[in-house]
Design an enzyme around this catalytic site. Structure first.
Site, PDB file in Angstrom:
ATOM      1  N   GLY A 177      21.660 -21.423  -8.591  1.00 27.85           N
ATOM      2  CA  GLY A 177      21.599 -22.348  -7.452  1.00 27.85           C
ATOM      3  C   GLY A 177      21.568 -23.754  -8.033  1.00 27.85           C
ATOM      4  N   ALA A 178      22.612 -24.517  -7.748  1.00 27.95           N
ATOM      5  CA  ALA A 178      22.703 -25.867  -8.326  1.00 27.95           C
ATOM      6  C   ALA A 178      22.677 -26.913  -7.219  1.00 27.95           C
ATOM      7  CB  ALA A 178      23.976 -25.985  -9.172  1.00 27.95           C
ATOM      8  N   GLN A 223      19.928 -29.078  -4.426  1.00 23.65           N
ATOM      9  CA  GLN A 223      18.969 -30.178  -4.608  1.00 23.65           C
ATOM     10  C   GLN A 223      17.906 -29.826  -5.644  1.00 23.65           C
ATOM     11  OE1 GLN A 223      20.052 -32.881  -3.387  1.00 23.65           O
ATOM     12  NE2 GLN A 223      19.147 -33.256  -1.388  1.00 23.65           N
ATOM     13  N   ILE A 224      17.299 -28.633  -5.493  1.00 23.30           N
ATOM     14  CA  ILE A 224      16.248 -28.265  -6.460  1.00 23.30           C
ATOM     15  C   ILE A 224      16.883 -27.943  -7.812  1.00 23.30           C
ATOM     16  CG2 ILE A 224      14.319 -26.715  -6.980  1.00 23.30           C
ATOM     17  CD1 ILE A 224      13.945 -26.245  -4.015  1.00 23.30           C
ATOM     18  N   GLY A 225      18.008 -27.212  -7.794  1.00 20.92           N
ATOM     19  CA  GLY A 225      18.662 -26.820  -9.049  1.00 20.92           C
ATOM     20  C   GLY A 225      18.992 -28.028  -9.921  1.00 20.92           C
ATOM     21  N   ASN A 253      19.290 -15.374   3.208  1.00 18.52           N
ATOM     22  CA  ASN A 253      18.869 -15.436   1.809  1.00 18.52           C
ATOM     23  C   ASN A 253      18.642 -14.059   1.194  1.00 18.52           C
ATOM     24  OD1 ASN A 253      19.199 -18.145   1.821  1.00 18.52           O
ATOM     25  ND2 ASN A 253      17.027 -18.675   1.984  1.00 18.52           N
ATOM     26  N   ILE A 260      12.369 -19.398  -6.126  1.00 18.36           N
ATOM     27  CA  ILE A 260      11.910 -20.495  -5.252  1.00 18.36           C
ATOM     28  C   ILE A 260      12.480 -20.314  -3.839  1.00 18.36           C
ATOM     29  CG2 ILE A 260      11.763 -23.009  -4.976  1.00 18.36           C
ATOM     30  CD1 ILE A 260      12.153 -23.430  -7.884  1.00 18.36           C
ATOM     31  N   HIS A 286       3.271 -18.300   1.061  1.00 18.89           N
ATOM     32  CA  HIS A 286       3.744 -19.685   1.188  1.00 18.89           C
ATOM     33  C   HIS A 286       4.203 -19.845   2.625  1.00 18.89           C
ATOM     34  CE1 HIS A 286       5.498 -23.468   0.133  1.00 18.89           C
ATOM     35  NE2 HIS A 286       6.716 -23.082   0.400  1.00 18.89           N
TER      36      HIS A 286
END
Ligand code: A3D
Length: 320
Positions: free
Chosen positions: A10-11, A13-15, A96, A119, A176
């Site tokens: 996964g590239a 925002q977080i990646g 997901n 994540i 979470h």
């Protein structure tokens, strides 16, 4: 000695942020993997060009094929879709879950010895599904949420008390989501726990309750402001703390969504608990003594996670 290999599945925002922090800390060579063509390659090239300016010596590469993650020591999974305003984390489940299946199979084939940090939301169900699809040992597959949730709690507490965030430690248990359990008795400022600080007049119970609620809603507050996605800087920093604990065998005591069998009366499920992370992955689940009120909150959170896992089994019969 060869540098460790860190695969970011996964590239987005977080990646991208994970890649930047991993490179700045020189944790290892970074592979950015995504199904979107060009995005991981573009981010990897852009980030590699930070190297001369920031002074790091690691290789960054973008990829659309799982072959490129071969032999990774750490995989951090953010593949999937994030929340938009008005969506709960649970709304992401169906989409997901399919993503976790392809990611789990890719990791099983090419990086079966990796320490895997998930994540993707809804976190506690996705880390469980990822473990099922990958077949990796439970202690090598973990979810990141507790470090972030407790960082949010610590930040809000430091604002309330007017003290350095470094001197605030906090514990958050459970799933979470809206049922997460911030533990005020185990959260401290310079070693003084929060109930004592209320008694000392540093804050009031009402203000503390409001901070707990703001922590629970911490993700939604950012989604509401960004409008186009969810938080990514602090989630990335939190996952890197876990990856570093594994790669450097630091034996850090960090809250994580870990597989719990036995402790807290659980019969094998993923939920947020204090853990010890070192070279063995999740080396220990720390079982802390809870009072009746805390136990009731944790039970509610566990029920919410069980509901999500049941929903996954309903969607994908291979998980049942
Ligand atoms: P985003 O910027 O959309 O990145 C997700 C990336 O995944 C995109 O680049 C997609 O192209 C890619 N992707 C989609 N399907 C696949 C696939 N099958 N294989 C590989 N890549 C794929 O999202 P983001 O980086 O902001 O967030 C990623 C996830 O983290 C979301 O599910 C968020 O809800 C979640 N998240 C969790 C936390 C926690 O604390 C647990 C915090 C913030 C976000």
């Amino acid at each position: 000695m060869a540098r460790p290999k860190i695969a970011l599945i996964g590239a987005g925002q977080i990646g991208g942020t994970l890649a930047h922090i991993a490179a700045q800390k020189e944790l290892g060579d970074v592979i950015l993997f995504d199904i979107a063509e060009g995005v991981p390659q573009g981010k990897a090239l852009d980030l590699a060009q930070c190297g001369p300016v920031e002074g790091f010596d690691v290789a960054l590469k973008g990829a659309n094929s799982y072959e490129d993650i071969a032999g990774a020591d750490v995989c951090i999974v953010t593949a999937g879709v994030p929340r938009k305003p008005g969506m709960s984390r649970d709304d992401l489940l169906g989409i997901n879950l399919k993503v976790m299946k392809s990611v789990g199979e890719g990791i099983a084939k090419y990086a079966p010895n990796a320490f895997v940090i998930c994540i993707t939301n809804p976190l506690d169900a996705m880390v469980w599904a990822l473990r099922e699809f990958s077949g990796l040992p439970h202690e090598k597959v973990v979810g990141m949420a507790g470090v972030l949730d407790s960082a949010r709690f610590r930040h809000f507490l430091s604002l309330e008390f007017g003290v350095s965030m470094r001197d605030v430690s906090a514990f958050v248990l459970g799933g979470h989501g809206d049922t997460m359990v911030p533990l005020t008795r185990y959260s401290t400022v310079g070693g003084i726990n929060l109930p004592d600080l209320v008694a000392m007049g540093w804050t009031t119970q009402e203000k503390l309750d409001a901070i707990v609620q703001r922590t629970r809603d911490g993700g939604a507050e950012i989604v509401g402001l960004l409008k186009t996605g969810s938080a990514f800087y602090a989630p990335a920093a939190s996952a890197i703390e876990m990856a570093e604990a594994y790669l450097k065998d630091q034996k850090r005591v960090l809250p994580a969504a870990a597989y719990v069998k036995g402790a807290y009366g659980l019969d094998g499920m993923y939920v947020g608990v204090p853990t010890v992370i070192g070279a063995g992955g999740i080396e220990r689940v720390v079982e802390i003594k809870l009072n009746d009120e805390e136990k009731a909150m944790l039970d509610k959170s566990i029920d919410a996670v069980k509901g999500l896992v049941a929903a996954c089994k309903g969607i994908d019969s291979s998980l049942a």
